[in-house]
Design an enzyme around this catalytic site. Structure first.
Site, PDB file in Angstrom:
ATOM      1  N   GLU A  70       0.793  -1.232   0.000  1.00  0.00           N
ATOM      2  CA  GLU A  70       0.000   0.000   0.000  1.00  0.00           C
ATOM      3  C   GLU A  70       0.828   1.287   0.000  1.00  0.00           C
ATOM      4  O   GLU A  70       0.759   2.104   0.919  1.00  0.00           O
ATOM      5  CB  GLU A  70      -0.970   0.010   1.183  1.00  0.00           C
ATOM      6  CG  GLU A  70      -1.959  -1.135   1.156  1.00  0.00           C
ATOM      7  CD  GLU A  70      -3.052  -1.036   2.199  1.00  0.00           C
ATOM      8  OE1 GLU A  70      -4.082  -1.716   2.040  1.00  0.00           O
ATOM      9  OE2 GLU A  70      -2.887  -0.259   3.177  1.00  0.00           O
ATOM     10  N   GLU A  83      -6.758  -7.269  -1.342  1.00  0.00           N
ATOM     11  CA  GLU A  83      -7.169  -7.165   0.058  1.00  0.00           C
ATOM     12  C   GLU A  83      -8.622  -6.727   0.116  1.00  0.00           C
ATOM     13  O   GLU A  83      -9.023  -5.780  -0.561  1.00  0.00           O
ATOM     14  CB  GLU A  83      -6.341  -6.144   0.840  1.00  0.00           C
ATOM     15  CG  GLU A  83      -4.961  -6.567   1.264  1.00  0.00           C
ATOM     16  CD  GLU A  83      -4.334  -5.548   2.234  1.00  0.00           C
ATOM     17  OE1 GLU A  83      -5.099  -4.882   2.988  1.00  0.00           O
ATOM     18  OE2 GLU A  83      -3.107  -5.414   2.237  1.00  0.00           O
TER      19      GLU A  83
END
Length: 441
Positions: free
Chosen positions: A221, A339
């Site tokens: 991320e 995710e």
């Protein structure tokens, strides 16, 4: 002439598809998942490298679709040999539920149980924990996606890299200097080389040569506060992706991003939750030629707090559709829903709500794959073993305890496997046609 194992494989695949599509009992589907895993995954999990071809994943020339999961904690837990049974337990139960890909960390920078104690200095005990994770994944037929560092300070990440540089007397202003400072970038490049060239002490195979590893991710991320346009991170990826490929040009490589749009196509920013930007650009970051696939994450209950379930699910559908469209028409690369989760900390949480959310996500993934799109699979956040309460973050799933959620997950595994092996799958036709038109090695 088909080999005996191929005949067995075909037989079980047909049984598997029929039970799933015809809506037989969950018990039958579960049994057939185990059969398929036993015949296909365990017997030949490491028989080839996953490739990206024509906007789809392929294994040995055939389509590769999957259902998978996140378990970021595996190396940290495995660094203590007495706790390694937890890795074995999760991989065994995940494999039995038809999960064939796991995403986990290949980093721990500074601090407690660090893999990289300081720049270039590693704890062999922790590295052997990662060796064990990889060897157990091979045992249970679960491919691995390994992230190489973190955006956040958890397990060190880019804040630790910048802290190391500052301690060494390097003039750095903040964590975002991770992307631009030459010394910090050198630290990261050295870590990449150290991990990729690691010789597994259990299997005797270098990481860069091990097909049970499906892919690397540059960072979990990535975000950049000082440049929300996406350009700074884009320049960093343009430098780091070729570096990874110079060491390992076999494995797939992803950025590891959440999917937020930047400035490259202005109208795409409407799909970002509440319109915000984090310094990435889904389009330009993934157009870099050394990046083999795209990723998205989604946490509607976190990104849209206080909004109704309907509003959150409406956002989710738009989020998936826009990225699926862009990966197919602009990027022309496979897409992973890397995710997603439903937190127990949310006021509206109960297990049936989570199961409903998962079912919606899984339906989107399945439909996108079935309709000839680039969506290859999803990775739920996150699966843990019994007795891991200290690692719980609200999204934890213990397959042996959360039986209704396990059934939802297993059903998706069943559906994706049936789709992968269907002769009517559009991905099959594309891959077969292209394979037939290419010279053989």
């Amino acid at each position: 002439m088909k080999k005996p194992t191929q005949i067995m494989k075909k037989k079980h695949q047909n049984m598997y598809k029929m039970a799933c599509i015809n809506g037989k009992t969950k018990y039958i589907c579960g049994v057939l998942i185990i059969l398929l895993v036993a015949v296909v995954c365990v017997a030949g999990a490491a028989s080839g490298f996953i490739q990206a071809r024509d906007a789809h994943f392929a294994l040995n020339g055939s389509p590769f679709l999957f259902n998978g999961f996140n378990s970021y904690w595996m190396m940290a837990v495995a660094s203590e040999p007495s706790q390694r049974y937890k890795i074995s337990s999760v991989l065994r139960e995940a494999s039995a539920a038809g999960l064939t890909v796991c995403r986990t960390w290949a980093f721990s920078d500074g601090g407690y149980q660090a893999l990289q104690i300081s720049p270039g200095v590693y704890d062999e005990r922790v590295f052997q924990g990662l060796d064990f994770v990889i060897s157990e994944a091979r045992k249970y037929g679960v491919r691995l996606i390994l992230a190489l560092t973190n955006n956040y300070q958890d397990y060190g990440g880019r804040p630790q890299y910048v802290k190391w540089a500052r301690s060494a007397g390097v003039a750095v202003n903040g964590d975002d200097d991770f992307y631009t400072n030459a010394v910090v970038k050198g630290y990261y490049k050295n870590h990449v080389k150290k991990v990729l060239t690691r010789m597994n002490t259990i299997t005797g195979i270098a990481y860069k040569d091990d097909p049970i590893i499906m892919a690397w991710e540059l960072m979990n991320e990535p975000r950049c506060k000082v440049d929300l346009s996406g350009k700074t991170i884009n320049e960093w990826v343009q430098e780091m992706a070729p570096h990874v490929k110079s060491i390992d040009n076999i494995h797939l490589l992803g950025v590891g991003m959440e999917g937020f749009y930047g400035d490259s196509i202005q109208d795409r920013k409407q799909y970002n939750p509440q319109g915000f930007q984090v310094g990435t650009d889904f389009i330009t970051n993934h157009l870099i030629k050394e990046i083999d696939f795209a990723t998205i994450h989604a946490y509607p209950d976190v990104w849209l707090p206080g909004q109704s379930d309907y509003a959150q699910m409406t956002f989710l559908q738009r989020w998936v559709t826009s990225h699926w469209t862009d990966s197919r028409s602009i990027l022309k690369k496979p897409l992973i829903f890397a995710e997603f989760g439903k937190s127990k900390k949310d006021a509206s949480y109960n297990e049936s709500v989570r199961d409903s959310f998962f079912s919606t996500v899984y339906t989107s993934i399945y439909n996108s794959a079935r309709n000839g799109g680039t969506m290859a699979g999803g990775l739920v956040w996150q699966i843990m073993a019994e007795g891991m309460e200290s690692y719980f973050d609200g999204n934890e799933i213990v397959l042996s305890q959360n039986t209704s959620t396990r059934a939802v997950i297993a059903r998706q595994s069943c559906m994706m496997a049936a789709l992968q092996h269907s002769s009517n799958c559009s991905e099959c036709k594309i891959l077969r046609n292209n394979r037939n038109n290419q010279p053989h090695d």
